[in-house]
Design a protein around this motif. Structure first.
Motif, PDB file in Angstrom:
ATOM      1  N   ASP A  92       0.791  -1.186   0.294  1.00 29.50           N
ATOM      2  CA  ASP A  92      -0.129  -0.080  -0.258  1.00 29.50           C
ATOM      3  C   ASP A  92       0.812   1.438   0.214  1.00 29.50           C
ATOM      4  OD1 ASP A  92      -1.656  -1.533   0.240  1.00 29.50           O
ATOM      5  OD2 ASP A  92      -1.847  -1.149   1.891  1.00 29.50           O
ATOM      6  N   TYR A  93       2.113   0.904   0.984  1.00 28.25           N
ATOM      7  CA  TYR A  93       3.151   2.360   0.821  1.00 28.25           C
ATOM      8  C   TYR A  93       3.907   2.409   0.045  1.00 28.25           C
ATOM      9  CZ  TYR A  93      -0.954   3.363   3.698  1.00 28.25           C
ATOM     10  OH  TYR A  93      -2.280   3.468   4.350  1.00 28.25           O
ATOM     11  N   PRO A  94       4.541   2.220  -0.919  1.00 23.34           N
ATOM     12  CA  PRO A  94       5.764   1.734  -1.237  1.00 23.34           C
ATOM     13  C   PRO A  94       6.941   2.059  -0.851  1.00 23.34           C
ATOM     14  CG  PRO A  94       3.895   2.329  -3.031  1.00 23.34           C
ATOM     15  CD  PRO A  94       3.507   2.633  -2.144  1.00 23.34           C
ATOM     16  N   LEU A  95       6.448   3.867  -1.388  1.00 21.38           N
ATOM     17  CA  LEU A  95       8.506   4.453  -0.557  1.00 21.38           C
ATOM     18  C   LEU A  95       8.339   4.305   0.495  1.00 21.38           C
ATOM     19  CD1 LEU A  95       6.728   7.036  -3.159  1.00 21.38           C
ATOM     20  CD2 LEU A  95       8.526   5.744  -3.536  1.00 21.38           C
ATOM     21  N   GLU A  96       9.637   3.943   0.849  1.00 18.15           N
ATOM     22  CA  GLU A  96      10.717   4.367   1.815  1.00 18.15           C
ATOM     23  C   GLU A  96      10.242   6.292   2.267  1.00 18.15           C
ATOM     24  OE1 GLU A  96      13.027   0.065   2.216  1.00 18.15           O
ATOM     25  OE2 GLU A  96      13.864   2.128   1.244  1.00 18.15           O
ATOM     26  N   PHE A  97       9.963   6.589   3.797  1.00 21.10           N
ATOM     27  CA  PHE A  97       9.686   8.421   3.645  1.00 21.10           C
ATOM     28  C   PHE A  97      11.120   8.514   5.081  1.00 21.10           C
ATOM     29  CE2 PHE A  97       7.992  11.895   6.071  1.00 21.10           C
ATOM     30  CZ  PHE A  97       8.096  12.647   5.035  1.00 21.10           C
ATOM     31  N   LEU A  98      12.105   9.545   3.965  1.00 22.89           N
ATOM     32  CA  LEU A  98      13.052  10.242   5.445  1.00 22.89           C
ATOM     33  C   LEU A  98      13.010  11.575   5.886  1.00 22.89           C
ATOM     34  CD1 LEU A  98      16.370   8.789   3.765  1.00 22.89           C
ATOM     35  CD2 LEU A  98      15.421   8.103   5.802  1.00 22.89           C
ATOM     36  N   SER A  99      12.081  11.164   6.990  1.00 21.15           N
ATOM     37  CA  SER A  99      11.516  12.829   7.474  1.00 21.15           C
ATOM     38  C   SER A  99      12.469  13.156   8.170  1.00 21.15           C
ATOM     39  CB  SER A  99      10.652  12.726   8.631  1.00 21.15           C
ATOM     40  OG  SER A  99      11.126  11.777   9.536  1.00 21.15           O
ATOM     41  N   ARG A 100      13.755  14.550   7.565  1.00 17.58           N
ATOM     42  CA  ARG A 100      14.902  14.720   7.832  1.00 17.58           C
ATOM     43  C   ARG A 100      15.285  16.459   8.709  1.00 17.58           C
ATOM     44  NH1 ARG A 100      18.478  15.891   5.232  1.00 17.58           N
ATOM     45  NH2 ARG A 100      19.997  15.240   5.309  1.00 17.58           N
ATOM     46  N   LYS A 101      16.116  15.995   9.222  1.00 23.03           N
ATOM     47  CA  LYS A 101      16.281  17.449   9.575  1.00 23.03           C
ATOM     48  C   LYS A 101      16.962  18.706   8.934  1.00 23.03           C
ATOM     49  CE  LYS A 101      18.162  15.391  13.654  1.00 23.03           C
ATOM     50  NZ  LYS A 101      17.244  14.680  14.472  1.00 23.03           N
ATOM     51  N   ASN A 102      16.728  19.999   9.021  1.00 26.16           N
ATOM     52  CA  ASN A 102      16.802  21.301   8.544  1.00 26.16           C
ATOM     53  C   ASN A 102      18.411  21.300   8.178  1.00 26.16           C
ATOM     54  OD1 ASN A 102      14.796  21.621   6.641  1.00 26.16           O
ATOM     55  ND2 ASN A 102      13.938  21.678   9.599  1.00 26.16           N
ATOM     56  N   ASP A 103      19.265  22.210   7.341  1.00 32.08           N
ATOM     57  CA  ASP A 103      21.259  22.622   8.362  1.00 32.08           C
ATOM     58  C   ASP A 103      20.604  23.898   8.656  1.00 32.08           C
ATOM     59  OD1 ASP A 103      21.776  20.288   6.628  1.00 32.08           O
ATOM     60  OD2 ASP A 103      22.797  21.254   4.948  1.00 32.08           O
ATOM     61  N   ASN A 104      19.618  24.836   8.907  1.00 32.75           N
ATOM     62  CA  ASN A 104      19.905  25.980   9.019  1.00 32.75           C
ATOM     63  C   ASN A 104      18.316  25.855  10.519  1.00 32.75           C
ATOM     64  OD1 ASN A 104      21.512  27.961   7.529  1.00 32.75           O
ATOM     65  ND2 ASN A 104      20.323  26.259   6.133  1.00 32.75           N
ATOM     66  N   TYR A 105      18.124  24.713  10.924  1.00 37.89           N
ATOM     67  CA  TYR A 105      17.079  25.102  12.353  1.00 37.89           C
ATOM     68  C   TYR A 105      18.469  23.657  12.939  1.00 37.89           C
ATOM     69  CZ  TYR A 105      13.030  26.461   9.119  1.00 37.89           C
ATOM     70  OH  TYR A 105      12.636  26.759   7.991  1.00 37.89           O
ATOM     71  N   MET A 106      17.511  23.840  14.737  1.00 36.40           N
ATOM     72  CA  MET A 106      17.935  22.379  15.194  1.00 36.40           C
ATOM     73  C   MET A 106      16.728  22.301  15.822  1.00 36.40           C
ATOM     74  SD  MET A 106      20.350  21.634  17.320  1.00 36.40           S
ATOM     75  CE  MET A 106      21.709  22.559  16.692  1.00 36.40           C
ATOM     76  N   ASN A 107      16.099  20.831  14.602  1.00 35.36           N
ATOM     77  CA  ASN A 107      14.961  20.958  15.347  1.00 35.36           C
ATOM     78  C   ASN A 107      13.918  21.306  14.536  1.00 35.36           C
ATOM     79  OD1 ASN A 107      15.907  17.857  15.887  1.00 35.36           O
ATOM     80  ND2 ASN A 107      16.592  18.752  17.532  1.00 35.36           N
ATOM     81  N   SER A 108      13.313  21.413  15.629  1.00 41.28           N
ATOM     82  CA  SER A 108      12.185  23.092  15.266  1.00 41.28           C
ATOM     83  C   SER A 108      12.663  23.872  15.843  1.00 41.28           C
ATOM     84  CB  SER A 108      10.331  22.398  16.569  1.00 41.28           C
ATOM     85  OG  SER A 108      10.411  22.937  17.387  1.00 41.28           O
ATOM     86  N   THR A 109      13.471  24.415  16.656  1.00 44.05           N
ATOM     87  CA  THR A 109      13.831  25.722  17.099  1.00 44.05           C
ATOM     88  C   THR A 109      14.968  27.006  15.884  1.00 44.05           C
ATOM     89  OG1 THR A 109      14.806  24.595  19.341  1.00 44.05           O
ATOM     90  CG2 THR A 109      15.891  26.749  18.737  1.00 44.05           C
ATOM     91  N   PHE A 110      14.349  27.890  15.498  1.00 47.00           N
ATOM     92  CA  PHE A 110      15.096  28.624  14.422  1.00 47.00           C
ATOM     93  C   PHE A 110      13.637  28.717  13.473  1.00 47.00           C
ATOM     94  CE2 PHE A 110      18.798  27.516  16.563  1.00 47.00           C
ATOM     95  CZ  PHE A 110      19.437  28.668  17.434  1.00 47.00           C
ATOM     96  N   GLY A 111      13.098  27.483  13.448  1.00 49.95           N
ATOM     97  CA  GLY A 111      12.254  27.235  12.324  1.00 49.95           C
ATOM     98  C   GLY A 111      11.759  28.828  12.340  1.00 49.95           C
ATOM     99  N   ASN A 112      11.156  29.659  12.853  1.00 49.17           N
ATOM    100  CA  ASN A 112      10.045  30.567  13.286  1.00 49.17           C
ATOM    101  C   ASN A 112      10.840  31.781  12.828  1.00 49.17           C
ATOM    102  OD1 ASN A 112      11.483  30.304  15.876  1.00 49.17           O
ATOM    103  ND2 ASN A 112      10.458  32.251  16.185  1.00 49.17           N
ATOM    104  N   LEU A 113      12.071  32.176  12.404  1.00 47.85           N
ATOM    105  CA  LEU A 113      12.983  32.992  11.880  1.00 47.85           C
ATOM    106  C   LEU A 113      13.096  33.032  10.547  1.00 47.85           C
ATOM    107  CD1 LEU A 113      15.475  32.816  15.301  1.00 47.85           C
ATOM    108  CD2 LEU A 113      13.289  34.454  15.354  1.00 47.85           C
ATOM    109  N   GLU A 114      12.570  34.633   9.778  1.00 43.69           N
ATOM    110  CA  GLU A 114      12.871  34.864   8.813  1.00 43.69           C
ATOM    111  C   GLU A 114      13.813  34.797   7.829  1.00 43.69           C
ATOM    112  OE1 GLU A 114      10.460  35.121   6.372  1.00 43.69           O
ATOM    113  OE2 GLU A 114       9.019  34.768   8.690  1.00 43.69           O
ATOM    114  N   GLY A 115      15.433  35.572   8.698  1.00 44.30           N
ATOM    115  CA  GLY A 115      17.037  34.902   8.214  1.00 44.30           C
ATOM    116  C   GLY A 115      17.373  33.309   8.000  1.00 44.30           C
TER     117      GLY A 115
END
Ligand SMILES: Nc1nc2c(c(=O)[nH]1)N[C@H]1C(S)=C(S)[C@@H](COP(=O)(O)OP(=O)(O)OC[C@H]3O[C@@H](n4cnc5c(=O)[nH]c(N)nc54)[C@H](O)[C@@H]3O)O[C@H]1N2
Ligand SMILES: Nc1nc2c(c(=O)[nH]1)N[C@H]1C(S)=C(S)[C@@H](COP(=O)(O)OP(=O)(O)OC[C@H]3O[C@@H](n4cnc5c(=O)[nH]c(N)nc54)[C@H](O)[C@@H]3O)O[C@H]1N2
Ligand code: SF4
Ligand SMILES: [Mo]
Length: 726
Positions: free
Chosen positions: A603-626
């Protein structure tokens, strides 16, 4: 002092970056005469920081002085429903209250909850918003132990690998970071050095200038992989097979170090028996490599000295991650890589720092709680279940959760099975407090929101998981507005709850002395810290652990010789501890229940990697425009191989639905060759930034890892379809 310095309106304060990063940088903060921080820079005297900061923290003043920082306590308006709010409109759900009102209101509700349902119905939820010793776990733990609240099993990041490591070596130690420059081969295995651990990169570059090769084993072409001599785009969750296959080749070709095995290892014979099954051909079928590549990797690894493995956390986010880590870290034992300076492996250096955690956290206070004992333990990687099913399942003894206290974490974004978490957070009967600096995906469900502070605004003591220096972080500026530290918050709450124990009045300075066990002679009594004094920390900012004081004259080479803190005193290929639990004592490859080999893949044939961001720290910094702008320049959306796009009739820029039976998220198609066919990737972002208020964790599961019951973010199957035109 020269006259100019005496008159300078600026002072420079030594602080430590407290974000959840192996590098724990020394950060020099310039403060002007009005008490405002005007500049941050990496400490040039710190051997690992080397005077530079990552892109995220170089812009740190954007975070400290962000216009949307929460600066005073807030209480939900009676008519405001819990649920996701548009950015910028969060305040509408709350009214400003004084600290007094907030603390009294929270204490009253916690008391009432404990009386009505038992104190275990209160669940603290925290992780690594700060990794300073005090902020991460001290007054908070005292408070919750004394209250009798449920304990939280902090498994979301490092437990699977940590337990895997301890089973083999007994203690989390590794190659000193600075010594990577001496290696002739560096293997980054499930680790994105350039993105997540950037202070190791200069060592890698130096090694390469001296002729070293860099091999990266990662399904995704990260910045690190793009810069490597050889990128092995392994299929997710198949690392144990590769490590066992390499061992097969090493034994077959007689490349093991017999003398080292004889002296240092337990179970080499049994391991030999096990790896015979792992022929290069079978391993190739699992990993997506060719048999020749498996052989080449094994030979290059076993015959290049020194060979350094930088094993990071990517591997252990798979269901079989604990075993995968175990198998990989047996490689340097098999080849005797630890004998050579710059050889061996590093997963984490945290085991070297033995702060007095019991003094900080006081588990003995549980005796004074209404329970009279330590409370039950709830796994943070199963928060959805804890909030929706606890109390209904017999495997979790005790009451349902009626109050949730969140600090140092943003479970509304980072916890697996987002939709289940949200169902729990929305419960009208659940009382939720969130202590944070910004309106996050979690504050949208809070009854009270309390303002927290950055590392510039407090005093801290910190170790590291990517180097061997103890550091003192000094307060550079006053807390902004009415924001307060974790220590202050839980000390105050304890007073309101009427907890009489003296320790609830300890100051941060007293707690730093406790963490260091500072004796009458002014020295620490902690192992490897006997030479550490507060005065030296105050002057230098960082002090190396004892074994790392003279790295040139007396280099530290862990596991080179001697006895280990394992049951056999040796490196354990064969684990009696696992055998006694009825588990396989040797490593084996078991395909994850969510992988291309499972029935679900129909049913779900694709392996999904939910990866981190190079410019955030997990969710931290994700609200900052820059920070968002920097990240947007990188690949975002759903990344897919051209072949998978073609079979689905998808084109670049299409809006697609990525889904499985747990949830669905709409993303924009990015077609590229950065991952192998059959694997897709998306990034961890704030749910509230998406039109449907979900993020990639709507797809991830609460299934846990084979060792340590950790989260399995990278074992996720999905299908992708084009969003029908409206
Ligand atoms: N910029 C930045 N830095 C960070 C963080 C951040 O969010 N952003 N987070 C911090 C935190 S909390 C941590 S724990 C560390 C983590 O540091 P890393 O361990 O480097 O973190 P990840 O990015 O989770 O995983 C590393 C790589 O593993 C790959 N991977 C996924 N599945 C597999 C697999 O089955 N096998 C192999 N071989 N590789 C796989 C991923 O594609 C990813 O590129 O970084 C810290 N530093
Ligand atoms: N899909 C997916 N999910 C993941 C991961 C992944 O790779 N993919 N990575 C996982 C990993 S490795 C980890 S470690 C977790 C991280 O999970 P968390 O530890 O929850 O990490 P953050 O998202 O950084 O959230 C930390 C929060 O603490 C707040 N904070 C900072 N300092 C303080 C303080 O002094 N006091 C208080 N009260 N709050 C403070 C920050 O503002 C922030 O909102 O996420 C996990 N989730
Ligand atoms: S996030 Fe990591 S690399 Fe960046 S400043 Fe902090 S410790 Fe250093
Ligand atoms: Mo993490």
């Amino acid at each position: 002092m020269p006259a100019s310095a005496a008159q300078s309106p600026f002072r420079i304060v030594h602080t430590v970056c407290s974000h959840d990063c192996p590098d724990s940088c020394g950060v020099l903060v310039t403060v002007d005469d009005r008490g405002r921080a005007v500049k941050v820079q990496g400490d040039p005297s710190h051997p690992v920081t080397q005077g530079f900061l990552c892109g995220k923290v170089a812009k740190y003043l954007d975070r400290v002085y962000a216009p949307d920082r929460i600066l005073y306590p807030l209480k939900r308006r009676p008519d405001a429903e819990k649920g996701p709010r548009r950015r910028g409109s969060e305040l509408e759900a709350f009214e400003r209250v004084s600290w007094d009102e907030a603390l009294n209101g929270i204490a009253a509700r916690l008391r009432e909850t404990a009386e009505r349902y038992g104190p275990e119905s209160i669940l603290p939820y925290s992780y690594a918003g700060t990794i300073g010793q005090l902020g991460y776990g001290s007054m908070d733990r005292r408070f919750f132990h004394r209250l009798g609240a449920s304990q939280l099993d902090r498994t979301i990041c490092a437990e699977a690998g940590g337990q895997g490591w301890k089973l083999v070596y007994g203690q989390k130690l590794g190659i000193p970071t600075e010594d990577f420059k001496l290696a002739k081969l560096i293997v980054a295995w499930g680790g994105n050095i350039h993105g997540n651990n950037v202070h190791l990169w200069p060592m890698v570059e130096q090694a390469r200038r001296n002729g070293a090769r860099l091999i990266v084993i990662d399904p995704y072409r990260t910045r690190t992989a793009a810069l490597a001599d050889w990128h092995i785009a392994i299929r997710p969750g198949t690392d144990a097979a590769l490590a066992l296959g390499m061992m097969h080749v090493i034994f077959r070709e007689g490349l093991e170090d017999r003398g080292y095995l004889e002296a240092m290892a337990h179970g080499a014979e049994q391991l030999y028996g096990r790896v015979r099954e792992y022929t290069p051909q079978r391993v190739a079928n699992w990993t997506g490599m060719t048999p020749g590549e498996v052989e080449q990797l094994a030979r290059e690894y076993a015959t290049t000295k020194p060979a350094a493995l930088r094993l990071n956390y990517g591997v252990q986010r798979a269901e079989n991650g604990g075993t995968a880590v175990r198998a990989i870290i047996m490689l340097p034992a098999l080849t005797g890589a630890w004998k050579h300076r710059g050889g061996g492996a590093q997963l984490s250096t945290s085991g070297a720092f033995e702060f007095d955690e019991d003094a900080l956290r006081r588990p003995d206070l549980a005796k004074n709680s209404p329970l009279g004992r330590l409370a039950r333990v709830v796994n943070m990687s199963q928060l959805g279940e804890a909030l929706t099913e606890l109390g209904q399942k017999d495997w979790h003894q005790g009451p349902a959760v009626h109050a949730l206290f969140v600090y140092n974490s943003n479970p509304g974004a980072v916890a697996p099975n987002h939709n289940a978490v949200v169902r729990g957070l929305k419960r009208a009967d659940l009382f939720t407090v969130v202590h944070d600096l910004f309106f996050t995906d979690t504050t949208d469900y809070a009854d009270y929101v309390l303002p927290a502070i950055t590392f510039l605004e407090q005093t801290e003591i910190q170790g590291a998981y990517g180097h061997y220096f103890v550091q003192l972080s000094q307060q550079a500026i006053e807390p902004l507005g009415e924001s307060r530290s974790n220590v202050w918050l839980f000390g105050q709450l304890a007073q309101r709850m009427g907890f009489a124990e003296e320790c609830f009045r300890d100051t941060p300075e007293e707690m730093i002395r406790q963490a260091l066990r500072i004796g009458a002679d002014g020295h620490s009594a902690n192992p490897q810290m006997e030479h550490v004094t507060l005065e030296e920390l105050e002057t230098k900012g960082h002090v190396p652990l004892a074994f790392h004081r003279e790295p040139e004259a007396k280099p530290f080479q862990p596991f080179e010789s001697g006895s280990l803190p394992t049951p056999s005193g040796k490196i354990e290929f064969y684990s009696e501890t696992l055998a006694a639990k009825g588990l396989d004592p040797l490593p084996a490859f078991v395909a994850p229940a969510e992988s291309r080999w499972s029935a679900r893949a129909k049913d779900y044939p694709l392996e999904f990697l939910s990866r981190k961001n190079d410019n955030y720290m997990n969710s931290t910094f994700g609200n900052l425009e820059g920070h968002r702008k920097m990240e947007a320049r990188l690949n975002q959306g759903l990344e897919m191989h051209p072949l998978d796009a073609e079979t689905r009739g998808l084109s670049e820029g299409d809006t697609v639905r990525v889904f499985n039976d747990r949830g669905c998220i709409r993303l924009t198609m990015k077609i590229n060759g950065d991952l192998p066919a059959g694997v897709v990737a998306g990034r961890l972002d704030w749910a509230k930034f998406s039109p449907d208020a979900v993020n990639v964790n709507a797809l991830t599961s609460e299934r846990v890892t084979d060792l340590g019951a950790g989260a399995t973010f990278y074992s996720t199957l999905v299908e992708v379809k084009k969003e029908p035109e409206q």
